[in-house]
Motif scaffolding. Structure first.
Motif, PDB file in Angstrom:
ATOM      1  N   GLN A  76      -5.101  10.452  -3.130  1.00  0.00           N
ATOM      2  CA  GLN A  76      -5.940   9.450  -2.580  1.00  0.00           C
ATOM      3  C   GLN A  76      -5.498   8.007  -2.890  1.00  0.00           C
ATOM      4  O   GLN A  76      -5.598   7.098  -2.100  1.00  0.00           O
ATOM      5  CB  GLN A  76      -7.371   9.780  -2.421  1.00  0.00           C
ATOM      6  CG  GLN A  76      -8.547   8.773  -1.717  1.00  0.00           C
ATOM      7  CD  GLN A  76      -9.978   9.105  -2.413  1.00  0.00           C
ATOM      8  OE1 GLN A  76     -10.195  10.144  -2.838  1.00  0.00           O
ATOM      9  NE2 GLN A  76     -10.829   8.346  -1.923  1.00  0.00           N
ATOM     10  N   ALA A  77      -5.582   7.663  -4.197  1.00  0.00           N
ATOM     11  CA  ALA A  77      -5.562   6.516  -4.592  1.00  0.00           C
ATOM     12  C   ALA A  77      -3.936   6.006  -4.198  1.00  0.00           C
ATOM     13  O   ALA A  77      -4.052   4.697  -3.886  1.00  0.00           O
ATOM     14  CB  ALA A  77      -5.431   6.370  -6.280  1.00  0.00           C
ATOM     15  N   ASP A  78      -3.151   6.753  -4.143  1.00  0.00           N
ATOM     16  CA  ASP A  78      -1.935   6.105  -3.710  1.00  0.00           C
ATOM     17  C   ASP A  78      -1.934   5.660  -2.266  1.00  0.00           C
ATOM     18  O   ASP A  78      -1.047   4.788  -1.851  1.00  0.00           O
ATOM     19  CB  ASP A  78      -0.771   7.405  -3.925  1.00  0.00           C
ATOM     20  CG  ASP A  78      -0.357   7.785  -5.306  1.00  0.00           C
ATOM     21  OD1 ASP A  78      -0.628   6.876  -5.824  1.00  0.00           O
ATOM     22  OD2 ASP A  78       0.010   8.750  -5.660  1.00  0.00           O
ATOM     23  N   SER A  79      -2.560   6.519  -1.386  1.00  0.00           N
ATOM     24  CA  SER A  79      -2.683   6.163  -0.010  1.00  0.00           C
ATOM     25  C   SER A  79      -3.521   5.048   0.059  1.00  0.00           C
ATOM     26  O   SER A  79      -2.981   4.217   1.009  1.00  0.00           O
ATOM     27  CB  SER A  79      -3.478   7.489   0.707  1.00  0.00           C
ATOM     28  OG  SER A  79      -2.459   8.614   0.580  1.00  0.00           O
ATOM     29  N   GLU A  80      -4.381   4.776  -0.733  1.00  0.00           N
ATOM     30  CA  GLU A  80      -5.219   3.457  -0.553  1.00  0.00           C
ATOM     31  C   GLU A  80      -4.173   2.399  -1.069  1.00  0.00           C
ATOM     32  O   GLU A  80      -4.164   1.160  -0.247  1.00  0.00           O
ATOM     33  CB  GLU A  80      -6.418   3.555  -1.445  1.00  0.00           C
ATOM     34  CG  GLU A  80      -7.460   4.663  -1.168  1.00  0.00           C
ATOM     35  CD  GLU A  80      -8.511   4.625  -2.060  1.00  0.00           C
ATOM     36  OE1 GLU A  80      -8.494   3.921  -3.182  1.00  0.00           O
ATOM     37  OE2 GLU A  80      -9.575   5.463  -1.913  1.00  0.00           O
ATOM     38  N   HIS A  81      -3.345   2.449  -1.947  1.00  0.00           N
ATOM     39  CA  HIS A  81      -2.465   1.419  -2.696  1.00  0.00           C
ATOM     40  C   HIS A  81      -1.483   1.030  -1.530  1.00  0.00           C
ATOM     41  O   HIS A  81      -1.075   0.102  -1.049  1.00  0.00           O
ATOM     42  CB  HIS A  81      -2.096   1.957  -3.617  1.00  0.00           C
ATOM     43  CG  HIS A  81      -2.892   2.192  -4.885  1.00  0.00           C
ATOM     44  ND1 HIS A  81      -2.674   2.539  -6.053  1.00  0.00           N
ATOM     45  CD2 HIS A  81      -3.981   1.291  -5.211  1.00  0.00           C
ATOM     46  CE1 HIS A  81      -3.555   2.513  -6.980  1.00  0.00           C
ATOM     47  NE2 HIS A  81      -4.637   1.722  -6.308  1.00  0.00           N
ATOM     48  N   ALA A  82      -1.006   2.003  -0.670  1.00  0.00           N
ATOM     49  CA  ALA A  82      -0.151   1.940   0.328  1.00  0.00           C
ATOM     50  C   ALA A  82      -0.558   1.219   1.642  1.00  0.00           C
ATOM     51  O   ALA A  82      -0.096   0.045   1.990  1.00  0.00           O
ATOM     52  CB  ALA A  82       0.711   3.258   0.795  1.00  0.00           C
ATOM     53  N   ASP A  83      -1.741   1.642   1.694  1.00  0.00           N
ATOM     54  CA  ASP A  83      -2.617   0.924   2.847  1.00  0.00           C
ATOM     55  C   ASP A  83      -2.913  -0.575   2.500  1.00  0.00           C
ATOM     56  O   ASP A  83      -2.657  -1.461   3.307  1.00  0.00           O
ATOM     57  CB  ASP A  83      -3.836   1.746   3.265  1.00  0.00           C
ATOM     58  CG  ASP A  83      -3.696   2.804   4.017  1.00  0.00           C
ATOM     59  OD1 ASP A  83      -2.589   3.022   4.581  1.00  0.00           O
ATOM     60  OD2 ASP A  83      -4.719   3.427   3.725  1.00  0.00           O
TER      61      ASP A  83
END
Length: 231
Positions: A76-83
């Motif tokens: 989830q954190a990886d997705s947030e950072h990518a966004d």
């Protein structure tokens, strides 16, 4: 004139991240460990075998919960950072487009076209990335993914929940281990259901009944398996 600062107001959503991990971990610890002990005790195993099974379930379950929660929340954190990285790039390459996009969001919330653009411009001048993260992506400090915190909370909560059935197995007479662990686990599950509901701002009765019912079902099934294959 009120002396309460608006920032002092707290909401249940601020606790959802750690609350979810803590309640899930404690429920799982009590239910899985209690059910395992009931099953082993129902097979007429010795107290030593029962305690080894219970402690093994506690340790393995806590490590499994921590690892699973860490991997899940890290994704989830990886997705947030990518966004966030994508938004940074778009702010550099298409500022006006991002203003229009943010203004469109505010129009959908009820502001007229002129006011929505003024609000978008003002917020982006103050903190463009923060405005888009909050209003376009739905990200905030309260809901941000924290893998280490979630993993630690899950492991600690699982261990806390699992410890009580293990203690019941230690303290109960050998002939009554199954019933002692069963009753202890049911009470703990009901309390966890109430606590979790109250902490989350919900009515406690339904969550408590739900988790207690499925706990009873699980322990009856494992107890039946123990009796079926017992020596």
């Amino acid at each position: 004139m009120s002396r309460l600062h608006p920032l002092a107001e707290r909401h249940a959503v601020e606790k959802l991240g750690w609350l979810r991990a803590a309640v899930l971990g404690a429920n799982d610890g009590t239910l899985s460990t209690g059910s395992l002990i009931v099953g082993v005790a129902s097979s007429h195993a010795t107290r030593g075998s029962i305690l080894v099974a219970g402690l093994s379930a506690l340790v393995a379950g806590a490590l499994s919960m921590a690892a699973g929660e860490y991997v899940s929340v890290s994704s989830q954190a990886d997705s947030e950072h990518a966004d966030i990285a994508r938004e940074k790039q778009e702010l550099v390459t298409d500022w006006e487009g991002e203003v229009t996009e943010l203004a469109g969001i505010y129009q959908k919330r009820g502001l007229d076209e002129d006011l929505s653009r003024k609000v978008a411009v003002a917020l982006m001048k103050h903190d463009a990335l923060g405005a888009h993260a909050r209003d376009e992506l739905g990200l905030s400090e309260a809901t941000a993914a924290r893998p280490i915190q979630a993993a630690f909370a899950s492991a600690t909560a699982f261990s806390s929940g699992a410890l009580l059935p293990v203690l019941a197995a230690v303290l109960a007479p050998v002939a009554w281990v199954s019933w002692g662990v069963f009753l202890t686990s049911v009470v703990v599950l009901a309390v966890l259901g109430v606590v979790g509901a109250i902490a989350g701002g919900a009515a406690p009765l339904r969550p408590a009944l739900r988790v207690t019912f499925w706990g009873i079902v699980a322990m009856i099934v494992t107890g039946g398996i123990g009796r079926l294959f017992g020596v």
